[in-house]
Design a protein around this motif. Structure first.
Motif, PDB file in Angstrom:
ATOM      1  N   GLY A 220       1.388   4.313   7.035  1.00 50.71           N
ATOM      2  CA  GLY A 220       2.825   4.103   7.119  1.00 50.71           C
ATOM      3  C   GLY A 220       3.257   3.189   8.241  1.00 50.71           C
ATOM      4  N   PHE A 221       2.314   2.780   9.066  1.00 50.08           N
ATOM      5  CA  PHE A 221       2.649   1.889  10.185  1.00 50.08           C
ATOM      6  C   PHE A 221       2.000   0.523  10.019  1.00 50.08           C
ATOM      7  N   ASN A 222       0.679   0.478   9.942  1.00 49.87           N
ATOM      8  CA  ASN A 222       0.002  -0.818   9.838  1.00 49.87           C
ATOM      9  C   ASN A 222      -1.080  -0.842   8.764  1.00 49.87           C
ATOM     10  N   ASP A 223      -1.098   0.142   7.875  1.00 47.68           N
ATOM     11  CA  ASP A 223      -2.160   0.224   6.865  1.00 47.68           C
ATOM     12  C   ASP A 223      -1.795  -0.587   5.618  1.00 47.68           C
ATOM     13  N   ASN A 224      -1.577  -1.873   5.815  1.00 51.82           N
ATOM     14  CA  ASN A 224      -1.198  -2.741   4.702  1.00 51.82           C
ATOM     15  C   ASN A 224      -1.677  -4.157   4.981  1.00 51.82           C
ATOM     16  N   LEU A 269       0.360  12.951   8.337  1.00 55.06           N
ATOM     17  CA  LEU A 269      -0.211  11.730   7.765  1.00 55.06           C
ATOM     18  C   LEU A 269      -1.585  12.007   7.157  1.00 55.06           C
ATOM     19  N   THR A 270      -1.887  11.304   6.071  1.00 58.75           N
ATOM     20  CA  THR A 270      -3.183  11.442   5.399  1.00 58.75           C
ATOM     21  C   THR A 270      -4.109  10.316   5.844  1.00 58.75           C
ATOM     22  N   PRO A 271      -5.266  10.629   6.416  1.00 52.15           N
ATOM     23  CA  PRO A 271      -6.188   9.580   6.876  1.00 52.15           C
ATOM     24  C   PRO A 271      -6.592   8.648   5.742  1.00 52.15           C
ATOM     25  N   PRO A 272      -6.793   7.366   6.025  1.00 54.75           N
ATOM     26  CA  PRO A 272      -7.226   6.426   4.987  1.00 54.75           C
ATOM     27  C   PRO A 272      -8.636   6.743   4.522  1.00 54.75           C
ATOM     28  N   SER A 273      -8.912   6.434   3.257  1.00 56.47           N
ATOM     29  CA  SER A 273     -10.244   6.672   2.693  1.00 56.47           C
ATOM     30  C   SER A 273     -11.222   5.602   3.170  1.00 56.47           C
ATOM     31  N   ARG A 274     -12.501   5.859   2.941  1.00 58.86           N
ATOM     32  CA  ARG A 274     -13.522   4.870   3.303  1.00 58.86           C
ATOM     33  C   ARG A 274     -13.328   3.580   2.514  1.00 58.86           C
ATOM     34  N   ASP A 275     -12.992   3.686   1.225  1.00 61.73           N
ATOM     35  CA  ASP A 275     -12.773   2.483   0.415  1.00 61.73           C
ATOM     36  C   ASP A 275     -11.600   1.667   0.969  1.00 61.73           C
ATOM     37  N   GLU A 276     -10.533   2.355   1.371  1.00 62.31           N
ATOM     38  CA  GLU A 276      -9.398   1.646   1.951  1.00 62.31           C
ATOM     39  C   GLU A 276      -9.802   0.947   3.237  1.00 62.31           C
ATOM     40  N   MET A 277     -10.577   1.625   4.060  1.00 59.60           N
ATOM     41  CA  MET A 277     -11.007   1.031   5.324  1.00 59.60           C
ATOM     42  C   MET A 277     -11.870  -0.208   5.097  1.00 59.60           C
ATOM     43  N   GLU A 278     -12.713  -0.166   4.084  1.00 61.68           N
ATOM     44  CA  GLU A 278     -13.545  -1.336   3.776  1.00 61.68           C
ATOM     45  C   GLU A 278     -12.682  -2.511   3.336  1.00 61.68           C
TER      46      GLU A 278
END
Length: 295
Positions: A220-224, A269-278
């Motif tokens: 919600g802050f910088n995960d885009n 907040l829900t932590p990002p998944s490994r796929d999202e992080m990649e």
């Protein structure tokens, strides 16, 4: 000289190369709403309360100089003197903030000397913001360099360059956060502008022996793509492009907020998944940045 710390963590593997000892200094000039070390923010000593461990023995009441005779002072009324911690044998209270000399910290650090030599590790200073106690930090770094021990500092570098400049020859690795390239977003999330931070990172990319940049990925802050691309573009524009790490948000610190009677604004907040992080890491890699995921 004494400095104020709130933890010394042995066998660290995420705060620089090899096995390290991380010394956490108290006091910070940022207020990130996802902060994993809320006990680091204030320079003042604080008492954390663990109600589930309390058996109601009353020893804290009798030992507290600010007690009203019914309960001991806690949170806003507490000055962190620590007398209640000393008398609480169930561990219901914990003191965050201890004043130590350089020699006292060194005696703790040197226990791990063999591990540093065998693994290429060393000592990392974190916080809080280590540069809030610059003179003490310099004394610690000087003592470690005289022993030939590798040094690292984790800093938001929201400080005058003159403070950083004094330590350049004493630090083997600078670890610095880049949270957002958008100044307004940075202010809303941390309470400070990113302009001084970015100016200092530009200078460090030229002057530092070694520089590692990190970005905490906050839902919600910088995960885009937009926000992370802006950070990646800034890193790619530096005179010397440093290595970079992405740190996925996790909410494991929420209990610490409860012990300090503070609101954890990132609790749901829900932590990002490994796929999202990649996918996020690829944003940096496509710009020629050596980007890893530090979990």
């Amino acid at each position: 000289m004494k400095g104020r710390i709130f933890n010394i963590q042995h066998f660290s593997i995420h705060d620089g190369p090899g096995i390290r000892t991380t010394v956490f200094l108290k006091g910070c000039n940022l207020r990130c709403y996802w902060c994993h070390n809320p006990e680091s923010q204030s320079y003042l000593p604080e008492i954390g309360l663990y109600p589930a461990r309390c058996i109601g023995c009353g020893k804290c009441v009798s030992s507290c100089p600010k007690s009203d005779g019914v309960r001991s002072a806690i949170f806003q009324n507490c000055d962190g003197c620590g007398r209640c911690v000393e008398t609480c044998y169930t561990g219901a209270r914990k003191q965050y903030g201890e004043d130590c000399t350089v020699d006292e910290i060194l005696s703790d650090i040197m226990v791990d000397r063999d591990l540093y030599d065998k693994t290429g590790g060393g000592v990392t200073f974190s916080g809080g913001e280590p540069y809030m106690q610059t003179d003490f930090l310099i004394e610690l770094l000087t003592a470690l360099k005289s022993e030939g021990i590798n040094t690292a500092v984790e800093s938001a570098v929201y400080v005058n360059w003159s403070k950083i400049e004094k330590t350049l020859s004493l630090i083997d690795l600078f670890i610095c956060d880049i949270k957002s390239a958008d100044d307004e977003k940075h202010i809303s999330a941390t309470s400070v502008s990113n302009r001084l931070i970015f100016d200092n990172i530009k200078k460090l990319s030229v002057c530092a022996n070694n520089l590692l940049l990190r970005t905490p990925v906050i839902p919600g802050f910088n995960d885009n793509y937009h926000d992370l691309s802006a950070i990646a573009d800034f890193i790619a524009s530096l005179p010397r492009i440093p290595k970079h790490e992405l740190l996925p948000f996790n909410g494991t610190c929420k209990e610490k907020y409860k012990t300090l009677n503070r609101e954890f604004k990132a609790e749901n907040l829900t932590p990002p998944s490994r796929d999202e992080m990649e996918r996020f890491a690829d944003i940096f890699r496509l710009r020629g940045i050596d980007c890893a995921i530090n979990e």
